[in-house]
Design a protein around this motif. Sequence first.
Motif, PDB file in Angstrom:
ATOM      1  N   ARG A   9       0.829  -1.204   0.000  1.00 50.53           N
ATOM      2  CA  ARG A   9       0.000   0.000   0.000  1.00 50.53           C
ATOM      3  C   ARG A   9       0.863   1.254   0.000  1.00 50.53           C
ATOM      4  O   ARG A   9       0.587   2.212  -0.729  1.00 50.53           O
ATOM      5  CB  ARG A   9      -0.931   0.003   1.211  1.00 50.53           C
ATOM      6  N   LEU A 110      -4.467  -0.727  -5.073  1.00 52.37           N
ATOM      7  CA  LEU A 110      -4.430   0.082  -3.841  1.00 52.37           C
ATOM      8  C   LEU A 110      -5.675  -0.171  -3.003  1.00 52.37           C
ATOM      9  O   LEU A 110      -5.595  -0.350  -1.776  1.00 52.37           O
ATOM     10  CB  LEU A 110      -4.318   1.555  -4.213  1.00 52.37           C
ATOM     11  N   ASP A 114      -5.938  -1.914   0.819  1.00 51.55           N
ATOM     12  CA  ASP A 114      -6.677  -1.271   1.909  1.00 51.55           C
ATOM     13  C   ASP A 114      -7.757  -2.198   2.469  1.00 51.55           C
ATOM     14  O   ASP A 114      -7.901  -2.348   3.691  1.00 51.55           O
ATOM     15  CB  ASP A 114      -7.330   0.019   1.405  1.00 51.55           C
TER      16      ASP A 114
END
Length: 233
Positions: A9, A110, A114
Amino acid sequence: MEKFLEALRGLLADGDGVALATVVARSGSAPRDAGARMLVGRSGRLWGTVGGGLVEHEAELLAMETLRSGTSALREFCLRAEGLERIGMVCGGDVTLAVQYLPGGAAGPLAAADAALRCLRAGGDGWLVSRLSTAEAGDLSFLEKEAAEIRFSALRQQAADEVLFEAEGKPWFAQRLIRSGAVYLFGGGHVARELAPLLARLDFCFMVLDDRAEFAVPADFPGAKEVLCADFG
């Protein structure tokens, strides 16, 4: 796994393109099991390992090529005597590596990192899924257990935590993300201080309890979900 997701990330959020190397299949004797991962940037290896030695060296070379080309790669390595001329390691098995190019700032990977982190930290259950296409940038998504099993029949009632399978006419790799378990440490003394880092490395969720305030100090247990001063009864 949590450290891998945090590293991924961070790199993607900074806008850096990264190559993700993953052991997606293993047979016989080989250095690492399916699910071992390594992140490679333009300066070389950034995080993790896929087994060391020449396999890892070849993986880094593949990763550099994917960073240049913006595509991905899928490669088999023979670690048996008859494959000596190809790789130079004789462990007695075979390894299949996927090397995926993930562009910096890519919304899909991404968001997957998360969502996977949130699931792990909440004690949830889900799958990190990659489409192993070699002609384009890598694909990475996260699906909670029920959604994953609806979309991919290969994941229904699956006992293994790492699965290489075919779907929609393409190869896919899925890795299950689930906490190893929960541990309650009663007492925050010298034994707990030695045990806590081991539990964190093994990806256990753990809590520390002590009825003495001077031993129930959160700063002494950085990996703990919670540190409580409480009566043991």
